[in-house]
Each structure stands twice: as C-alpha cells, then as structure tokens.
Design an enzyme around this catalytic site. Structure first.
Site, PDB file in Angstrom:
ATOM      1  N   GLU A 159     -10.280  19.002  34.886  1.00 23.45           N
ATOM      2  CA  GLU A 159     -11.582  19.579  34.533  1.00 23.45           C
ATOM      3  C   GLU A 159     -12.251  20.278  35.714  1.00 23.45           C
ATOM      4  O   GLU A 159     -12.828  19.624  36.581  1.00 23.45           O
ATOM      5  CB  GLU A 159     -12.534  18.479  34.033  1.00 23.45           C
ATOM      6  CG  GLU A 159     -12.216  17.958  32.667  1.00 23.45           C
ATOM      7  CD  GLU A 159     -13.244  16.938  32.178  1.00 23.45           C
ATOM      8  OE1 GLU A 159     -14.105  16.513  32.967  1.00 23.45           O
ATOM      9  OE2 GLU A 159     -13.174  16.574  30.990  1.00 23.45           O
ATOM     10  N   GLU A 248      -8.347  15.736  25.870  1.00 23.30           N
ATOM     11  CA  GLU A 248      -9.322  14.631  25.758  1.00 23.30           C
ATOM     12  C   GLU A 248     -10.302  14.996  24.665  1.00 23.30           C
ATOM     13  O   GLU A 248     -11.014  15.999  24.773  1.00 23.30           O
ATOM     14  CB  GLU A 248     -10.152  14.466  27.047  1.00 23.30           C
ATOM     15  CG  GLU A 248      -9.439  13.830  28.189  1.00 23.30           C
ATOM     16  CD  GLU A 248     -10.339  13.687  29.424  1.00 23.30           C
ATOM     17  OE1 GLU A 248     -11.583  13.731  29.299  1.00 23.30           O
ATOM     18  OE2 GLU A 248      -9.786  13.543  30.518  1.00 23.30           O
TER      19      GLU A 248
HETATM   20  C1  IDC Z   1     -14.264   8.348  32.575  1.00 18.01           C
HETATM   21  C2  IDC Z   1     -13.955   6.944  32.114  1.00 18.01           C
HETATM   22  C3  IDC Z   1     -14.902   5.974  32.796  1.00 18.01           C
HETATM   23  C4  IDC Z   1     -14.816   6.177  34.308  1.00 18.01           C
HETATM   24  C5  IDC Z   1     -15.065   7.632  34.668  1.00 18.01           C
HETATM   25  C6  IDC Z   1     -14.897   7.883  36.176  1.00 18.01           C
HETATM   26  O1  IDC Z   1     -14.065   6.873  30.712  1.00 18.01           O
HETATM   27  O2  IDC Z   1     -14.568   4.629  32.491  1.00 18.01           O
HETATM   28  O3  IDC Z   1     -15.814   5.380  34.941  1.00 18.01           O
HETATM   29  O4  IDC Z   1     -14.146   8.441  33.979  1.00 18.01           O
HETATM   30  O5  IDC Z   1     -15.208   9.199  36.482  1.00 18.01           O
HETATM   31  C7  IDC Z   1     -13.984  13.248  31.278  1.00 18.01           C
HETATM   32  C8  IDC Z   1     -12.993  12.914  32.327  1.00 18.01           C
HETATM   33  C9  IDC Z   1     -12.569  11.470  32.254  1.00 18.01           C
HETATM   34  C10 IDC Z   1     -13.758  10.582  31.926  1.00 18.01           C
HETATM   35  C11 IDC Z   1     -14.251  10.946  30.524  1.00 18.01           C
HETATM   36  C12 IDC Z   1     -15.440  10.101  30.055  1.00 18.01           C
HETATM   37  O6  IDC Z   1     -11.854  13.776  32.306  1.00 18.01           O
HETATM   38  O7  IDC Z   1     -11.994  11.091  33.495  1.00 18.01           O
HETATM   39  O8  IDC Z   1     -13.351   9.236  31.975  1.00 18.01           O
HETATM   40  N1  IDC Z   1     -14.603  12.363  30.509  1.00 18.01           N
HETATM   41  O9  IDC Z   1     -16.524  10.315  30.872  1.00 18.01           O
HETATM   42  N2  IDC Z   1     -14.446  14.456  30.986  1.00 18.01           N
HETATM   43  C13 IDC Z   1     -15.396  14.331  30.047  1.00 18.01           C
HETATM   44  C14 IDC Z   1     -15.521  13.000  29.714  1.00 18.01           C
END
Ligand code: IDC
Length: 373
Positions: A159, A248
């Site tokens: 991202e 995702e």
């Molecule tokens: C989130 C996990 C969360 C963790 C966080 C750390 O769900 O537990 O604490 O990362 O940065 C993304 C990202 C993905 C995220 C997810 C939800 O690619 O790593 O995971 N998310 O926030 N982009 C949009 C949402």
C-alpha cells in the site's frame, strides 16, 4: 491435480445424457493466467474470478503459514487463492530475510501441491520505495525459484500512501521491480499497488504501466469505511481498461477493527462478481479485532469449528464456500460422456455447476446426481 472425487450425473433436462466428472484443482483447470483488457483470463482465454483469504502479517502470525492451514482453507472454505502477507519492516524480511523467505516459500510450495493460486505480497505499508535493494532481492529470489509454475502472483508494494504520487513515485517503483521479475518469469501476473492504500485505481488507469504485459492493479476496501464512492473509482478504472484484483477486502473498518458492515460487504461482493474481480479477505488471524476471521486460540493448522470463527470469519467463509462451489462444478468437469439412445459419445467441457450436492446446467436447471455411476 485430480482429487479422488468422482461422480456421475444424469441430465434429465436433455433426455438421456450421462456425464462422468473428475475433480480438478483451480490451477489444474485454469493454468497460467494472463491479462486481456480489463479482465484476468485463464489458459483458454476465459475470464476467471477467484476468492480466498489473506494470511495475516507473516512475522506476527507465522503459525498459519503452513500446508495444513492452506488445505483446510481449500477443502473447507473452498478458497482457490491465498495471499502470503510478507512483512518487510516491523521485524519482517528486512531484519530476517532468510526466516521470512522460508515462510513465503512454505506457503507457495503448499499452494503448488494443493493447486491453489498464491499471491506473495511485499507487505510494505508506506515506504515500499525506500529500500529498492531489499525489494529487488525479494522478487529476484521468488521469481527465480518459481518462474516455471503458474500458481504464483507477485504483489510488489502492498500500500502506497496518499502522499506518494502515482506518476513520480509509485509507478517508477513498480517499473524498477517489474524487470527483476520479468528477467526470470516472463508471464505470471504482477500486482501493482496504487495511491492512497490501493484506492486510487482510477488514477493509475489514466497512466498505466506499459513496460510489461500481465500487469494488474491492486484495490483494497474495508466496507465499514469505504462505500459507493470507492466502488465508483474502481468502476472508472475498469472502464478505462485496467484489470483489478483485491488482495485485502473485508467488512470491518479500515483499522481492521470497529464495526462489521455485512450489508456494505454484500454490495462490494456483488460489484466484484459483476466485474469478475478476484478478492481475498483480510485476514487469517486469531485476534480479537473485527477483521480477524478466527477467535483467539484457533489452531494454526485449520480444523476450525463454528465456535472458532469470528462474525467476520463466519460471513466470509459462507460467501467463499457458496460462490466458489458453483465454480468448482465447472472446474471439476474434465470429461463428459453423453449416452443417447444407447450410443456413448465423449463430449468436451459440458458446463455443469455443482454445489457438491446437486448439479445444475447452464440454464440453472437442476440435474440429478446419481451416486456410484
Ligand atoms: C492491520 C492489522 C492490525 C495491525 C496493523 C498494523 O489488522 O492488527 O495492528 O495492521 O499496522 C491495511 C494494511 C494491513 C492492516 C489492515 C487493517 O495493509 O496491514 O492490518 N489494513 O488496518 N490497509 C488497510 C487496512
């Protein structure tokens, strides 16, 4: 790869037709994928749509990076695609390249053995372009190892942020990594992240990457936060001729936590189905957060019962199972024999949908399964 499933069916609708069916995996059926216009197509040039799960950050939830977990996701959830979310920073590949690469390879090998497609994601949130040498090394190793197999799909930068410009930062980054992969693997799909956490796919569509074929653009959505205006951007991108893939997507808020909005999630999956866009749900993890499919304590090796699944996991499993089973019916068709007035002829690829219990012909007419035939 064939599994042991064999069944026969009688097509009552078309008189005395008898078909014998052998099960095939997604990769055995569809083979090497490529891009045609705004669609991903299979080895026969037919548009395909896959559904599956994204594994959680590799350095934090390594317990799920194994063959037993993938087998359960294939056989119980009916996933035909999986994402290895390879952490780069935060104690990931940058700090422990061998350890993290071993996890990626364990998942890719399992996907090969199980006939699933596998996305390997360079899970850099934000600064994918800061350390080109690390990224190049990662994709050099993977593409050198897996250049001959059709299962693998490369995702070069999870991202980019909104502060990264598509034209001057994101696109040049992809254009630097793509030749590293293509030197080894000229064909398999490469997924390219887009500005603002993979939301600005419409911007990428106006200035697409032309240095290589089989380029697909990454779209992410979290339905409790991202609604119609984000689908409109995705529609604009498709209308401008680029293919999309959701690595995702889910019903939670963008934080991965908060509200679970299955009403909006249904709108998203309808949109994705209408446009043959493949998607994976975030994520396979046993955490307390909304987006995690499993409740704390669920095994890393699958075998989950209803009590192990979160509300999100329950909804997503049902969605994937129902829709992929219909496709599995087609995927299972390798040989068909038609019996008409005592004459047996072999026919090719009679399209039959199956939900595992009943079979349906293309018109939706139910066909009776005759066990043991
Ligand atoms: C989130 C996990 C969360 C963790 C966080 C750390 O769900 O537990 O604490 O990362 O940065 C993304 C990202 C993905 C995220 C997810 C939800 O690619 O790593 O995971 N998310 O926030 N982009 C949009 C949402």
């Amino acid at each position: 790869m064939k599994t042991q499933t064999r069944f026969a069916l009688m097509a009552l609708a078309s008189g005395l037709a008898l078909a014998s069916v052998e099960a095939q995996t997604a990769v055995a059926m569809h083979g090497r994928l490529s891009v045609q216009g705004n669609r991903i197509v299979d080895k026969n040039g037919a548009p395909v749509q896959f559904r599956g799960m994204a594994l959680y950050w590799s350095q934090w939830k390594p317990a799920f990076y194994n063959a037993a977990c993938l087998k359960w996701l294939r056989d119980d959830w009916k996933c035909n695609i999986i994402r290895a979310t390879m952490a780069v920073g935060s104690g990931g590949y940058q700090a422990n390249p061998d350890k993290e690469m071993a996890k990626a390879k364990a998942v890719v090998q399992a996907a090969i053995d199980l006939g699933m497609y596998v996305v390997v994601d360079f899970h850099e949130t934000g600064n994918g372009n800061n350390d080109l040498a690390t990224s190049k090394k990662f994709f050099q190793d993977l593409s050198q190892t897996y250049k001959d197999i059709p299962n693998i799909i490369y995702e070069t930068w999870n991202e980019p942020l909104s502060s990264h410009a598509w034209a001057s930062v994101i696109k040049p980054y992809h254009e630097a990594i793509i030749p590293v992969i293509r030197a080894n693997d000229p064909e398999n799909l490469i997924l390219c992240g887009t500005r603002s956490w993979d939301q600005d796919v419409d911007e990428a569509a106006k200035n697409p990457i032309t240095s290589s074929k089989n380029i697909v653009y990454t779209l992410h959505f979290y339905a409790a936060t991202h609604k119609q205006s984000f689908r409109s951007k995705a529609q604009a991108a498709l209308d401008n001729g680029i293919p999309l893939l959701v690595t995702e997507g889910g019903a939670s808020e963008a934080t991965g936590n908060g509200k679970l909005d299955t009403t909006e999630m249904r709108r998203w999956t309808t949109f994705l189905d209408q446009n043959s866009v493949s998607w994976m749900n975030w994520s396979v993890a046993d955490l307390g957060e909304t987006s995690a499919a499993l409740k704390p304590g669920a095994s890393g090796n699958g075998g989950w019962n209803a009590g192990n699944l979160s509300a999100s996991g329950t909804w997503v499993r049902e969605e994937i199972r129902t829709k992929n089973s219909a496709i599995a019916g087609i995927m299972e068709m390798t040989k068909a024999f038609r019996v008409d007035q005592g004459r047996v002829t072999e026919v090719n690829a009679v399209p039959v949908f199956s939900d595992g219990v009943h079979a349906y012909d293309v018109s939706g007419q139910r066909i009776r399964i005759l066990p043991g035939l």
